[in-house]
Write an enzyme that holds these catalytic residues in place. Structure first.
Site, PDB file in Angstrom:
ATOM      1  N   THR A  34       0.835  -1.111   0.000  1.00 12.71           N
ATOM      2  CA  THR A  34      -0.067  -0.201  -0.141  1.00 12.71           C
ATOM      3  C   THR A  34       0.713   1.290   0.002  1.00 12.71           C
ATOM      4  O   THR A  34       0.481   2.214  -0.631  1.00 12.71           O
ATOM      5  CB  THR A  34      -0.637   0.044   1.137  1.00 12.71           C
ATOM      6  OG1 THR A  34      -1.804  -1.123   1.279  1.00 12.71           O
ATOM      7  CG2 THR A  34      -1.678   1.322   1.088  1.00 12.71           C
ATOM      8  N   TYR A  47      -7.767   0.773  -4.610  1.00 14.18           N
ATOM      9  CA  TYR A  47      -6.628   1.294  -4.925  1.00 14.18           C
ATOM     10  C   TYR A  47      -5.959   0.083  -5.374  1.00 14.18           C
ATOM     11  O   TYR A  47      -6.099  -1.162  -4.962  1.00 14.18           O
ATOM     12  CB  TYR A  47      -5.732   1.928  -4.061  1.00 14.18           C
ATOM     13  CG  TYR A  47      -5.276   1.239  -2.837  1.00 14.18           C
ATOM     14  CD1 TYR A  47      -6.140   1.027  -1.565  1.00 14.18           C
ATOM     15  CD2 TYR A  47      -4.045   0.606  -2.780  1.00 14.18           C
ATOM     16  CE1 TYR A  47      -5.805   0.035  -0.696  1.00 14.18           C
ATOM     17  CE2 TYR A  47      -3.804  -0.101  -1.702  1.00 14.18           C
ATOM     18  CZ  TYR A  47      -4.769  -0.326  -0.576  1.00 14.18           C
ATOM     19  OH  TYR A  47      -4.311  -1.138   0.461  1.00 14.18           O
ATOM     20  N   THR A 113       1.286  -4.665   4.206  1.00 17.29           N
ATOM     21  CA  THR A 113       1.381  -5.061   5.404  1.00 17.29           C
ATOM     22  C   THR A 113       0.844  -6.353   5.525  1.00 17.29           C
ATOM     23  O   THR A 113       1.007  -6.917   6.692  1.00 17.29           O
ATOM     24  CB  THR A 113       0.513  -4.002   6.086  1.00 17.29           C
ATOM     25  OG1 THR A 113      -0.994  -4.205   5.650  1.00 17.29           O
ATOM     26  CG2 THR A 113       0.941  -2.416   6.238  1.00 17.29           C
ATOM     27  N   ASP A 114       0.107  -6.843   4.934  1.00 14.99           N
ATOM     28  CA  ASP A 114      -0.455  -8.272   4.824  1.00 14.99           C
ATOM     29  C   ASP A 114       0.566  -9.347   5.426  1.00 14.99           C
ATOM     30  O   ASP A 114       0.120  -9.964   6.533  1.00 14.99           O
ATOM     31  CB  ASP A 114      -0.964  -9.016   3.663  1.00 14.99           C
ATOM     32  CG  ASP A 114      -2.497  -7.847   3.245  1.00 14.99           C
ATOM     33  OD1 ASP A 114      -2.745  -7.041   3.930  1.00 14.99           O
ATOM     34  OD2 ASP A 114      -2.783  -8.095   2.404  1.00 14.99           O
ATOM     35  N   LYS A 187       0.653  -8.488  12.765  1.00 11.19           N
ATOM     36  CA  LYS A 187      -0.543  -7.356  12.380  1.00 11.19           C
ATOM     37  C   LYS A 187      -1.587  -7.745  13.144  1.00 11.19           C
ATOM     38  O   LYS A 187      -2.273  -8.781  13.146  1.00 11.19           O
ATOM     39  CB  LYS A 187      -0.849  -7.589  10.662  1.00 11.19           C
ATOM     40  CG  LYS A 187      -1.579  -6.502  10.203  1.00 11.19           C
ATOM     41  CD  LYS A 187      -1.991  -6.454   8.803  1.00 11.19           C
ATOM     42  CE  LYS A 187      -2.865  -5.596   8.176  1.00 11.19           C
ATOM     43  NZ  LYS A 187      -2.904  -5.746   6.721  1.00 11.19           N
ATOM     44  N   GLU A 307      -0.278 -29.583  28.237  1.00 12.04           N
ATOM     45  CA  GLU A 307      -1.383 -30.486  28.098  1.00 12.04           C
ATOM     46  C   GLU A 307      -0.945 -31.773  26.989  1.00 12.04           C
ATOM     47  O   GLU A 307      -1.633 -32.459  27.356  1.00 12.04           O
ATOM     48  CB  GLU A 307      -2.612 -29.451  27.596  1.00 12.04           C
ATOM     49  CG  GLU A 307      -3.295 -28.843  28.886  1.00 12.04           C
ATOM     50  CD  GLU A 307      -4.450 -28.158  28.345  1.00 12.04           C
ATOM     51  OE1 GLU A 307      -5.431 -28.971  28.099  1.00 12.04           O
ATOM     52  OE2 GLU A 307      -4.498 -27.055  27.909  1.00 12.04           O
TER      53      GLU A 307
HETATM   54  N1  GLU Z   1      -2.674  -6.341   0.575  1.00 10.03           N
HETATM   55  C1  GLU Z   1      -1.546  -5.414  -0.013  1.00 10.03           C
HETATM   56  C2  GLU Z   1      -0.331  -5.648   0.932  1.00 10.03           C
HETATM   57  O1  GLU Z   1      -0.100  -6.349   1.765  1.00 10.03           O
HETATM   58  C3  GLU Z   1      -2.035  -4.007   0.421  1.00 10.03           C
HETATM   59  C4  GLU Z   1      -2.352  -3.783   2.021  1.00 10.03           C
HETATM   60  C5  GLU Z   1      -1.182  -2.915   2.816  1.00 10.03           C
HETATM   61  O2  GLU Z   1      -0.148  -2.706   2.308  1.00 10.03           O
HETATM   62  O3  GLU Z   1      -1.453  -2.593   3.591  1.00 10.03           O
HETATM   63  O4  GLU Z   1       0.537  -5.380   0.156  1.00 10.03           O
END
Ligand code: GLU
Length: 350
Positions: A34, A47, A113-114, A187, A307
């Site tokens: 992103t 986007y 971020t994924d 995340k 456990e």
């Molecule tokens: N899903 C895309 C990725 O992880 C965009 C989301 C993001 O960067 O937060 O690159």
């Protein structure tokens, strides 16, 4: 030479090196996400990730020239849902080259971020030295959104990478003014700007007013590992099985049929599994597949011989690694050994 005809990024680099030869040198490795995303309007969430080249990202934070001499390279242009082991290997190779040649004083990786937590942990285990800081960052909002968070995150990440205090800490990540350890960051929010946390430890430091401050040192993040990718040609295959109330054993039997090298259970609670799963795990272990018990719970740890009788079952406890991080450690561990006790030791060490 007419500067007007040069790309903006080159112009900035030339100006910086002409003016500030003594500033720390930071190389930005762009992978997409992103932070490099472009939308059709400032108010729309829709986007395309990974569109904006790294040079333009640097051009968006001109004030950085007071702090660092910055250059950029594009490693990939993908949303991180499309991150691959092949891109990890390419990143690892380039980072180890930069470290060996001392081309830079710090490295920033821009990343979606994924799967950022997975890349951070993979690199934490494979980069050969943390004397040149490696810092991942990204953003939750594309560059075209109102209050885009990418420029600030990138600016702060460069400060962290350029700061000598960041050495010897393993791979780091900068998000929303928090410095997180690459081993522990996860995340925790699908849409908000403060999307990352380290639930067992907290952030190791913060950036505010262009100052880098550390509060903690994670002793498990800056360790010499035996995982040298320059000697690895094919990565072992490790898959994840998610468990829940009344989950069937079919998926485990499917992976046994595929002859995978390892399985990670996203178990319930303290890495628990129901009776049907336990029988299937016995079949997997008998077939030579290494099985790690992790958990679908985001904090705490999976305790060895608590456990579940790991010795009798032949399983490995993940300690505090979530399933996606446990998969990476098992994959890398299997490049070194097939000995269950040794693999368990990796999980309690790294
Ligand atoms: N899903 C895309 C990725 O992880 C965009 C989301 C993001 O960067 O937060 O690159």
């Amino acid at each position: 030479m007419r500067y007007r005809t040069l790309p903006l990024f080159l112009l900035i680099s030339l100006t910086l090196s002409a003016q500030n030869p003594n500033l720390p040198r930071v190389i930005i490795l762009g992978t997409g996400g992103t932070i490099a995303g472009s939308g059709t309007s400032s108010s729309r969430a829709g986007y395309t990730a990974g569109k904006i080249p790294v040079e333009d990202l640097i051009g968006g934070i001109p004030a950085i020239k007071e702090y660092a001499s910055v250059s950029g390279e594009q490693i990939s242009s993908v949303g991180s849902q499309d991150m691959t082991i092949a891109i990890w290997q390419k990143l690892d190779k380039r980072i180890n080259e930069i470290i060996a040649s001392k081309e830079a004083d710090g490295i920033v990786i821009t990343h979606g971020t994924d799967t950022q937590e997975e890349t951070a942990f993979f690199l934490n285990l494979t980069v050969r030295s943390s004397e040149i800081p490696v810092v991942l960052t990204g953003s939750m909002r594309p560059a075209t959104a109102i209050s885009a968070d990418g420029p600030k995150n990138l600016f702060d990440a460069i400060l962290v990478a350029a700061d000598p205090k960041s050495r010897g800490r393993g791979v780091l990540a900068l998000f929303d003014e928090n410095i997180l350890d690459g081993r522990d960051m996860i995340k925790v929010n699908t849409t908000k700007v403060g999307a990352f946390a380290a639930l067992n430890t907290g952030p190791v430091g913060q950036v505010y007013d262009a100052k880098v401050v550390y509060y903690l040192h994670n002793d498990r993040s800056d360790l010499r590992t035996p995982f040298d990718l320059s000697k690895v040609t094919t990565m072992p295959r490790v898959e994840i099985v998610y468990l829940y109330a009344d989950s069937p054993a079919d998926v485990i039997d499917f992976w046994i049929g595929k002859k995978v090298d390892g399985l990670v259970l996203a178990g319930v609670g303290n890495g628990n599994m129901n009776a049907a799963t336990m029988e299937a795990v016995k079949r997997a272990v008998a077939a030579g597949i290494k099985v790690v018990r992790s958990t679908r719970i985001p904090a705490g740890r999976v305790v060895l011989e608590d456990e579940v009788d790991d010795k009798a079952l032949g399983t490995i406890a993940s300690d505090d690694h979530n399933p996606q991080k446990a998969r990476i450690l098992l994959m890398l561990g299997l490049t070194q050994t097939k000995d269950t006790a040794k693999l368990q030791e990796y999980f309690l060490t790294y």
